[in-house]
Design a protein around this motif. Structure first.
Motif, PDB file in Angstrom:
ATOM      1  N   ALA A 487       0.903  -1.154   0.058  1.00 15.98           N
ATOM      2  CA  ALA A 487      -0.148   0.093   0.025  1.00 15.98           C
ATOM      3  C   ALA A 487       1.028   1.266  -0.076  1.00 15.98           C
ATOM      4  N   ARG A 488       0.171   2.248  -0.547  1.00 12.13           N
ATOM      5  CA  ARG A 488       1.166   3.427  -0.587  1.00 12.13           C
ATOM      6  C   ARG A 488       0.527   4.421   0.372  1.00 12.13           C
ATOM      7  N   LEU A 489       1.333   5.273   1.276  1.00 12.33           N
ATOM      8  CA  LEU A 489       0.774   6.149   2.049  1.00 12.33           C
ATOM      9  C   LEU A 489       1.684   7.427   1.954  1.00 12.33           C
ATOM     10  N   SER A 490       0.873   8.582   2.104  1.00 19.55           N
ATOM     11  CA  SER A 490       1.584   9.834   1.814  1.00 19.55           C
ATOM     12  C   SER A 490       2.354  10.397   2.977  1.00 19.55           C
ATOM     13  N   MET A 491       3.680  10.899   2.507  1.00 18.82           N
ATOM     14  CA  MET A 491       4.602  11.406   3.496  1.00 18.82           C
ATOM     15  C   MET A 491       4.413  12.907   3.933  1.00 18.82           C
ATOM     16  N   LEU A 492       3.091  13.514   3.140  1.00 18.86           N
ATOM     17  CA  LEU A 492       3.434  14.822   2.901  1.00 18.86           C
ATOM     18  C   LEU A 492       2.280  15.476   3.515  1.00 18.86           C
ATOM     19  N   VAL A 493       1.592  14.528   4.545  1.00 17.65           N
ATOM     20  CA  VAL A 493       0.499  15.214   5.199  1.00 17.65           C
ATOM     21  C   VAL A 493       0.934  16.076   6.266  1.00 17.65           C
ATOM     22  N   ARG A 494       0.010  16.669   7.151  1.00 15.86           N
ATOM     23  CA  ARG A 494       0.193  17.559   8.043  1.00 15.86           C
ATOM     24  C   ARG A 494       0.670  16.875   9.386  1.00 15.86           C
ATOM     25  N   GLY A 495       1.576  17.385  10.232  1.00 10.16           N
ATOM     26  CA  GLY A 495       2.208  16.941  11.291  1.00 10.16           C
ATOM     27  C   GLY A 495       1.367  16.033  12.307  1.00 10.16           C
ATOM     28  N   ASP A 496       0.422  16.759  12.564  1.00 12.97           N
ATOM     29  CA  ASP A 496      -0.736  16.141  13.502  1.00 12.97           C
ATOM     30  C   ASP A 496      -1.308  14.820  12.878  1.00 12.97           C
ATOM     31  N   ASP A 497      -1.383  14.607  11.802  1.00 14.58           N
ATOM     32  CA  ASP A 497      -1.908  13.564  10.977  1.00 14.58           C
ATOM     33  C   ASP A 497      -0.757  12.545  11.117  1.00 14.58           C
ATOM     34  N   PHE A 498       0.350  12.918  10.734  1.00 15.82           N
ATOM     35  CA  PHE A 498       1.456  12.029  10.479  1.00 15.82           C
ATOM     36  C   PHE A 498       1.915  11.389  12.020  1.00 15.82           C
ATOM     37  N   ASP A 499       1.793  12.338  12.978  1.00 13.68           N
ATOM     38  CA  ASP A 499       2.109  11.650  14.423  1.00 13.68           C
ATOM     39  C   ASP A 499       0.953  10.880  14.867  1.00 13.68           C
ATOM     40  N   GLU A 500      -0.269  10.918  14.533  1.00 17.82           N
ATOM     41  CA  GLU A 500      -1.317  10.239  14.921  1.00 17.82           C
ATOM     42  C   GLU A 500      -1.272   8.872  14.203  1.00 17.82           C
ATOM     43  N   PHE A 501      -0.874   8.931  12.949  1.00 15.81           N
ATOM     44  CA  PHE A 501      -0.694   7.673  12.117  1.00 15.81           C
ATOM     45  C   PHE A 501       0.625   6.729  12.832  1.00 15.81           C
ATOM     46  N   LEU A 502       1.634   7.554  13.236  1.00 18.72           N
ATOM     47  CA  LEU A 502       2.854   6.832  14.019  1.00 18.72           C
ATOM     48  C   LEU A 502       2.251   6.197  15.153  1.00 18.72           C
ATOM     49  N   LYS A 503       1.485   6.934  15.951  1.00 23.24           N
ATOM     50  CA  LYS A 503       1.125   6.505  17.397  1.00 23.24           C
ATOM     51  C   LYS A 503       0.291   5.182  17.176  1.00 23.24           C
ATOM     52  N   ARG A 504      -0.670   5.165  16.270  1.00 24.30           N
ATOM     53  CA  ARG A 504      -1.293   3.953  15.871  1.00 24.30           C
ATOM     54  C   ARG A 504      -0.524   2.727  15.537  1.00 24.30           C
ATOM     55  N   LEU A 505       0.570   3.237  14.487  1.00 28.30           N
ATOM     56  CA  LEU A 505       1.158   1.965  14.240  1.00 28.30           C
ATOM     57  C   LEU A 505       2.061   1.598  15.240  1.00 28.30           C
ATOM     58  N   SER A 506       2.454   2.244  16.174  1.00 25.26           N
ATOM     59  CA  SER A 506       3.162   1.754  17.375  1.00 25.26           C
ATOM     60  C   SER A 506       2.376   0.782  18.171  1.00 25.26           C
ATOM     61  N   ASN A 507       1.055   1.145  18.294  1.00 27.51           N
ATOM     62  CA  ASN A 507       0.153   0.419  19.176  1.00 27.51           C
ATOM     63  C   ASN A 507      -0.582  -0.577  18.404  1.00 27.51           C
ATOM     64  N   ILE A 508      -0.208  -0.915  17.570  1.00 30.43           N
ATOM     65  CA  ILE A 508      -1.073  -1.898  16.785  1.00 30.43           C
ATOM     66  C   ILE A 508      -1.439  -3.024  17.314  1.00 30.43           C
ATOM     67  N   LYS A 509      -0.562  -3.601  18.324  1.00 35.20           N
ATOM     68  CA  LYS A 509      -1.022  -4.852  18.802  1.00 35.20           C
ATOM     69  C   LYS A 509      -1.820  -4.706  19.666  1.00 35.20           C
ATOM     70  N   GLU A 510      -1.808  -3.487  20.526  1.00 33.66           N
ATOM     71  CA  GLU A 510      -2.910  -3.277  21.531  1.00 33.66           C
ATOM     72  C   GLU A 510      -4.337  -3.170  20.855  1.00 33.66           C
ATOM     73  N   ILE A 511      -4.296  -2.514  19.639  1.00 32.43           N
ATOM     74  CA  ILE A 511      -5.357  -1.810  18.936  1.00 32.43           C
ATOM     75  C   ILE A 511      -6.093  -3.151  18.513  1.00 32.43           C
ATOM     76  N   THR A 512      -5.406  -4.055  17.945  1.00 38.24           N
ATOM     77  CA  THR A 512      -6.087  -5.160  17.182  1.00 38.24           C
ATOM     78  C   THR A 512      -6.223  -6.367  17.921  1.00 38.24           C
ATOM     79  N   HIS A 513      -5.999  -6.221  19.117  1.00 39.43           N
ATOM     80  CA  HIS A 513      -6.497  -7.399  20.333  1.00 39.43           C
ATOM     81  C   HIS A 513      -7.703  -6.842  21.342  1.00 39.43           C
TER      82      HIS A 513
END
Length: 513
Positions: A487-513
């Motif tokens: 999948a392709r994801l944009s690296m050009l989004v706003r800082g808040d969106d990018f930070d929230e994306f990283l946060k969710r990706l970091s917590n993926i195991k907690e979110i998906t269980h």
């Protein structure tokens, strides 16, 4: 300002009509009236509003597309918390200057669903028209390549980039009848040549520059010019190919007009017909950021081949400038160079005069040229970029140089993303070799505008996985002629969106269980 509204009483089944009037706020207060709407369950959400003071003076108003969320969220007023999270500017109306909004003692915010709250000395900053922080349970749109990352830099340069256009100016269709591209303003042509000379990424001498409404129109103009010069009246449409993964919009852009001149034929690697073809070479490539050359050789497939080089991302904040491109037909876009996508300016550098004339003809027939207002703005902004490097030698700070500033942002984002990816282990990213950049005079990595993410789980659709599990909207690999695990994801989004994306990706195991 009185309106009538209907109210349905639950459990009674009757409709009561009542008058609703706008009431002045108390002294020392301003009132913000807002409303919002959602296109469907979780798609485009918009809001708008205006602010008036205690004597009914209109101070300012706004309207904004605020991304992807539910109707409940926007109607309940939760978005308007962003009033407190961004920079206020001096408020002006009819030449009169108001205090910054943060200096008002109280703010009243009135939402359509009667969600009221007030604030005392809120954070200093009313947002720009597009600056919205994501909510923890909202969808984050990383699908589109909207280059809003660079907005902060240009906000600092607002005065330098300001242009004034009088009502009596720019009335004519014509710009320069001595040029092949007669609707292109000479100032823009000169600015583009100066920019390429500065960066060293493309040869412009002894070549024509054709301006278009973004590189999308220029791509179609190039297809028209190359295919019409190759076919006789009874020939079949020429085949258009690109090596997968290719830019997802190439198929539709090629076939949308249902032209008898050209047709999309898929992956260049698999092309083996003894027929004429046009190969599109995107370098750095969208979506995976790789540096590319043509795949097809004339002696391989036997047909006559022509090339279009899409160099939209061949700029020093994305990739090292290793050579000056000297191809016969090269496409560039203002949106990915400086981030000004809304101006809809792109340009082609064309060696052959007849091809340049045919491209100009296509643009003439489809839009009768390109907005002179947009050309004027683009020329001014490019001039500011070039002048900053000239003045850098006179003591200008490096942080005020666009390419250096933007490269540091891209580098920081890629380093953060790689760190998160390495920690969770569910995804992988491509690796890029270091190369010497002739523009910065140093060895550097590539920091593409998009991340080409691979899901490591067998038979997992990466796009669906991210959307369902993390509420992250990306563009799936199938649209790029590739595997659905990508999948392709944009690296050009706003800082808040990018930070929230990283946060969710970091917590993926907690979110998906």
């Amino acid at each position: 300002m009185v309106e009538a509204r209907s109210r349905f009483l639950e459990g009674i089944g009757s409709i009561i009509r009542e008058l609703v009037s706008w009431i002045l706020p108390c002294d020392g207060w301003v009132k913000l009236n807002t409303n919002g709407a959602c296109r469907s369950i979780r798609f485009h959400v918009g809001c708008g509003g205006d602010v008036r003071d205690e004597v009914d003076n209109w101070i300012f108003g706004f309207s904004q597309n605020i991304g992807f969320n539910s109707a409940f969220e926007v109607e309940s007023g939760v978005y308007f918390y962003y009033i407190h999270h961004h920079h206020h500017e001096e408020l002006r109306r009819c030449g009169q200057q108001y205090r910054p909004l943060s200096q008002y003692y109280h703010i009243i915010i009135t939402c359509a669903k009667s969600c009221f709250f007030s604030s005392s000395h809120s954070n200093n900053g009313f947002p720009s028209s597009t600056n919205i922080s994501p909510l923890p349970n909202s969808f984050i749109n990383l699908d589109q390549g909207d280059p809003v990352l660079f907005e902060a830099f240009w906000r600092k340069m607002s005065e330098e980039c300001t242009v004034e256009i009088k009502g009596c100016e720019l009335l004519s269709y014509l710009s320069d009848l001595r040029s092949v591209c007669w609707f292109m303003k000479p100032e823009l042509r000169d600015a583009i040549k100066r920019l390429h000379t500065l960066v060293g990424n493309a040869e412009t001498n002894d070549r024509h520059i054709v301006v278009g409404n973004g590189s999308t129109q220029l791509f179609q103009a190039a297809l028209f010019a190359l295919s019409s010069s190759s076919l006789s009246s009874d020939d079949n449409p020429i085949n258009v190919v690109a090596a997968a993964p290719y830019y997802s919009e190439y198929p539709d852009q090629t076939d949308i007009l249902r032209s008898g001149l050209h047709k999309w034929n898929g992956d260049a690697v698999e092309y083996d017909k003894n027929e004429a073809y046009i190969e599109v070479v995107t370098s750095p490539n969208n979506p995976d950021g790789s540096i590319r050359g043509p795949v097809l050789k004339k002696n391989k497939c036997g047909g006559e081949g022509k090339l279009i080089y899409d160099l939209a991302y061949y700029w020093p904040h994305y990739t090292p400038i290793t050579h000056k491109a000297k191809h016969d037909l090269m496409l560039f876009t203002f949106s990915k160079c400086t981030g000004h996508a809304g101006s809809r300016i792109g340009w082609a550098i064309v060696k052959d005069t007849e091809i340049a004339k045919k491209m100009t003809k296509f643009i003439q027939m489809s839009s009768i040229g390109v907005s002179k207002e947009s050309q004027t703005r683009a020329a001014k902004i490019i001039e500011v970029v070039c002048e900053s490097y000239k003045n850098f030698k006179l003591g200008l700070k490096e942080s005020e140089l666009f390419f250096e500033h933007s490269k540091s942002l891209m580098k920081e984002r890629w380093e953060k993303l790689r760190e998160v990816i390495e920690q969770n282990g569910d995804f992988t990213l491509p690796k890029f070799p270091r190369a010497y950049c002739n523009f910065t005079n140093e060895s550097s990595e590539t920091y593409p505008a998009f991340a080409w993410l691979k899901c490591n789980k067998d038979d997992e659709d990466c796009e669906s996985y991210l959307e369902k599990k993390l509420k992250i909207l990306v563009r799936g690999g199938i649209r790029f002629g590739s595997d659905p695990r990508y999948a392709r994801l944009s690296m050009l989004v706003r800082g808040d969106d990018f930070d929230e994306f990283l946060k969710r990706l970091s917590n993926i195991k907690e979110i998906t269980h």
